[in-house]
Write a protein that holds these residues in place. Structure first.
Motif, PDB file in Angstrom:
ATOM      1  N   CYS A 111      -6.118   1.175  -1.449  1.00 45.77           N
ATOM      2  CA  CYS A 111      -5.725   2.361  -2.208  1.00 45.77           C
ATOM      3  C   CYS A 111      -6.764   2.670  -3.290  1.00 45.77           C
ATOM      4  CB  CYS A 111      -4.360   2.096  -2.833  1.00 45.77           C
ATOM      5  SG  CYS A 111      -3.778   3.390  -3.934  1.00 45.77           S
ATOM      6  N   THR A 112      -6.933   3.946  -3.583  1.00 47.90           N
ATOM      7  CA  THR A 112      -7.935   4.339  -4.585  1.00 47.90           C
ATOM      8  C   THR A 112      -7.297   4.796  -5.896  1.00 47.90           C
ATOM      9  OG1 THR A 112      -7.977   6.599  -3.747  1.00 47.90           O
ATOM     10  CG2 THR A 112      -9.558   5.054  -2.797  1.00 47.90           C
ATOM     11  N   HIS A 113      -6.002   4.653  -5.997  1.00 45.65           N
ATOM     12  CA  HIS A 113      -5.303   5.069  -7.204  1.00 45.65           C
ATOM     13  C   HIS A 113      -5.758   4.242  -8.407  1.00 45.65           C
ATOM     14  CE1 HIS A 113      -1.819   7.794  -7.876  1.00 45.65           C
ATOM     15  NE2 HIS A 113      -1.846   7.213  -9.059  1.00 45.65           N
ATOM     16  N   GLU A 114      -5.832   4.908  -9.575  1.00 45.10           N
ATOM     17  CA  GLU A 114      -6.263   4.213 -10.794  1.00 45.10           C
ATOM     18  C   GLU A 114      -5.226   4.405 -11.887  1.00 45.10           C
ATOM     19  OE1 GLU A 114     -10.011   3.399 -11.409  1.00 45.10           O
ATOM     20  OE2 GLU A 114      -9.389   2.330 -13.233  1.00 45.10           O
ATOM     21  N   PRO A 115      -4.592   3.363 -12.406  1.00 44.17           N
ATOM     22  CA  PRO A 115      -4.662   2.002 -11.875  1.00 44.17           C
ATOM     23  C   PRO A 115      -3.811   1.843 -10.621  1.00 44.17           C
ATOM     24  CG  PRO A 115      -3.130   2.079 -13.694  1.00 44.17           C
ATOM     25  CD  PRO A 115      -3.660   3.467 -13.534  1.00 44.17           C
ATOM     26  N   LEU A 116      -4.166   0.885  -9.831  1.00 42.40           N
ATOM     27  CA  LEU A 116      -3.474   0.660  -8.568  1.00 42.40           C
ATOM     28  C   LEU A 116      -1.965   0.549  -8.747  1.00 42.40           C
ATOM     29  CD1 LEU A 116      -5.756  -1.934  -6.757  1.00 42.40           C
ATOM     30  CD2 LEU A 116      -5.273   0.414  -6.061  1.00 42.40           C
ATOM     31  N   VAL A 117      -1.595  -0.109  -9.830  1.00 42.06           N
ATOM     32  CA  VAL A 117      -0.185  -0.427 -10.015  1.00 42.06           C
ATOM     33  C   VAL A 117       0.666   0.828 -10.247  1.00 42.06           C
ATOM     34  CG1 VAL A 117      -0.297  -0.751 -12.517  1.00 42.06           C
ATOM     35  CG2 VAL A 117       1.286  -2.118 -11.163  1.00 42.06           C
ATOM     36  N   CYS A 119       0.210   3.659  -8.479  1.00 43.61           N
ATOM     37  CA  CYS A 119       0.215   4.472  -7.260  1.00 43.61           C
ATOM     38  C   CYS A 119       1.637   4.609  -6.714  1.00 43.61           C
ATOM     39  CB  CYS A 119      -0.675   3.822  -6.200  1.00 43.61           C
ATOM     40  SG  CYS A 119      -0.499   4.574  -4.571  1.00 43.61           S
ATOM     41  N   PRO A 120       2.087   5.829  -6.503  1.00 44.72           N
ATOM     42  CA  PRO A 120       3.452   6.033  -5.975  1.00 44.72           C
ATOM     43  C   PRO A 120       3.639   5.381  -4.609  1.00 44.72           C
ATOM     44  CG  PRO A 120       2.529   8.094  -6.796  1.00 44.72           C
ATOM     45  CD  PRO A 120       1.398   7.109  -6.766  1.00 44.72           C
ATOM     46  N   GLY A 121       2.614   5.458  -3.776  1.00 44.90           N
ATOM     47  CA  GLY A 121       2.704   4.856  -2.449  1.00 44.90           C
ATOM     48  C   GLY A 121       2.841   3.346  -2.514  1.00 44.90           C
ATOM     49  N   PHE A 122       2.340   2.792  -3.614  1.00 48.46           N
ATOM     50  CA  PHE A 122       2.472   1.354  -3.834  1.00 48.46           C
ATOM     51  C   PHE A 122       3.859   1.038  -4.390  1.00 48.46           C
ATOM     52  CE2 PHE A 122       2.011  -2.117  -6.988  1.00 48.46           C
ATOM     53  CZ  PHE A 122       1.703  -3.160  -6.137  1.00 48.46           C
TER      54      PHE A 122
ATOM     55  N   GLY B  76     -12.010  -0.362  -8.256  1.00 43.54           N
ATOM     56  CA  GLY B  76     -13.385  -0.853  -8.184  1.00 43.54           C
ATOM     57  C   GLY B  76     -13.516  -2.352  -8.030  1.00 43.54           C
ATOM     58  N   ASP B  77     -12.433  -3.061  -8.233  1.00 45.78           N
ATOM     59  CA  ASP B  77     -12.532  -4.526  -8.170  1.00 45.78           C
ATOM     60  C   ASP B  77     -12.415  -4.991  -6.721  1.00 45.78           C
ATOM     61  OD1 ASP B  77     -12.345  -7.255  -8.340  1.00 45.78           O
ATOM     62  OD2 ASP B  77     -11.036  -7.240 -10.092  1.00 45.78           O
ATOM     63  N   LEU B  78     -13.529  -5.034  -6.063  1.00 48.95           N
ATOM     64  CA  LEU B  78     -13.515  -5.319  -4.627  1.00 48.95           C
ATOM     65  C   LEU B  78     -13.079  -6.732  -4.316  1.00 48.95           C
ATOM     66  CD1 LEU B  78     -16.751  -3.426  -3.553  1.00 48.95           C
ATOM     67  CD2 LEU B  78     -14.360  -2.660  -3.519  1.00 48.95           C
ATOM     68  N   GLU B  79     -13.455  -7.649  -5.188  1.00 47.85           N
ATOM     69  CA  GLU B  79     -13.078  -9.032  -4.926  1.00 47.85           C
ATOM     70  C   GLU B  79     -11.558  -9.187  -5.001  1.00 47.85           C
ATOM     71  OE1 GLU B  79     -14.824 -12.057  -7.486  1.00 47.85           O
ATOM     72  OE2 GLU B  79     -13.095 -13.298  -6.903  1.00 47.85           O
ATOM     73  N   LEU B  80     -10.978  -8.565  -6.018  1.00 42.23           N
ATOM     74  CA  LEU B  80      -9.528  -8.653  -6.153  1.00 42.23           C
ATOM     75  C   LEU B  80      -8.833  -7.997  -4.963  1.00 42.23           C
ATOM     76  CD1 LEU B  80      -7.150  -9.536  -7.775  1.00 42.23           C
ATOM     77  CD2 LEU B  80      -7.315  -7.441  -9.126  1.00 42.23           C
ATOM     78  N   ARG B  81      -9.388  -6.886  -4.518  1.00 43.70           N
ATOM     79  CA  ARG B  81      -8.785  -6.222  -3.359  1.00 43.70           C
ATOM     80  C   ARG B  81      -8.855  -7.107  -2.119  1.00 43.70           C
ATOM     81  NH1 ARG B  81      -9.531   0.010  -4.300  1.00 43.70           N
ATOM     82  NH2 ARG B  81      -9.033   0.123  -2.112  1.00 43.70           N
TER      83      ARG B  81
END
Lengths: 142, 142
Positions: A111-117, A119-122, B76-81
């Motif tokens: 997912c590219t949402h910022e911040p990931l947490v 993201c509605p889809g999340f 952007g945190d690829l490692e975490l992803r």
DNA sequence: GTCTGACTTGAAGCGCGGTTCAAGTCAAGG
DNA sequence: CCTTGACTTGAACCGCGCTTCAAGTCAGAC
């Protein structure tokens, strides 16, 4: 026949458990040794099957005491059988929770949402009502 | 808008968590309060969504530190992803283990073998090789 | 103004599931 | 026989995830 017996080091290696864990399990009544060679414990090979069960149950979130109770089960213990069936049902809930977590992580990892947490889809995977229902459960080391 | 804020008691009640757990989570950086009313914490309603996620993750066996890391994730945190995707894969194994345990318990709760634990139909669910593979995993409170 | 009881803090304590340690035993190999 | 090193014991310790405690504050109802 006595040549079939394993010492604690062999059981540790084959089961992947530490010798200290095996002694601990024996003290808690989860396994038993076939006797001693001098001071040293001897185990029947069947202990490996038993340990596989224990590892699975621990991994599924059962406590040592619960496992001990289940291991002592006889067909006549109706209450215990009922508790087993009940546990099986609760495992369904645990499985559902793990599946939601898995799906949420998969989403997050792509997912590219910022911040990931946020993201509605999340977030969709973690509705507050599901959390309320889960409050007495939980798995463990992930 | 400020009327939307919840105090810790309300959040505790609505989330099913103890107030002490909420303070603990705040100290660990899993949640944050919107500010204070005097000394008292005020929470935004959105904290309930966050807590639902935390409860789910804890139930799936994630530690507080892991959850904190995931919550801080940015695209952007690829490692975490990558670690998230990895965790998702491990959850598959956990799910498989829980399913085996569920099936084993269902069998046991209806089996007449004496003792139950020696029933071949039961033991079939817990092959020693599966246990070896599981050695670093585990769920938690069942 | 005063009471009450839900809140605040940091530190200590708890339950679980083992691990680690110190001191000692002893089976097996050379 | 002697050495080696894997085993033995009980007790102490550890990490995690909170909970409990003691002492104090203070918002809101009366």
């Amino acid at each position: 026949m006595s040549e079939e017996l394993l010492d604690i080091g062999e059981v540790a290696e084959r089961s992947g458990l530490a010798a200290s864990a095996l002694r601990f399990y024996e003290k808690q009544g989860l396994i038993d040794s076939a006797g001693r060679n001098g001071l040293r414990r001897s185990y029947r090979p069947g202990v490996l099957d038993r340990l596989a069960l224990i590892v699975c149950a621990r991994g599924a979130g059962f406590t040592i005491a619960e496992i001990a109770a289940f291991l002592r089960a006889t067909p006549g213990d109706l209450e215990l059988r009922a508790r087993m069936a009940d546990k099986a049902t609760r495992l369904e809930e645990d499985i559902a929770r793990l599946e939601r977590m898995r799906d949420g992580l998969r989403h997050a990892s792509a997912c590219t949402h910022e911040p990931l947490v946020e993201c509605p889809g999340f977030k969709r995977h973690f509705p507050p009502d599901a959390a309320l229902a889960a409050r007495r459960a939980g798995v463990g080391r992930g």
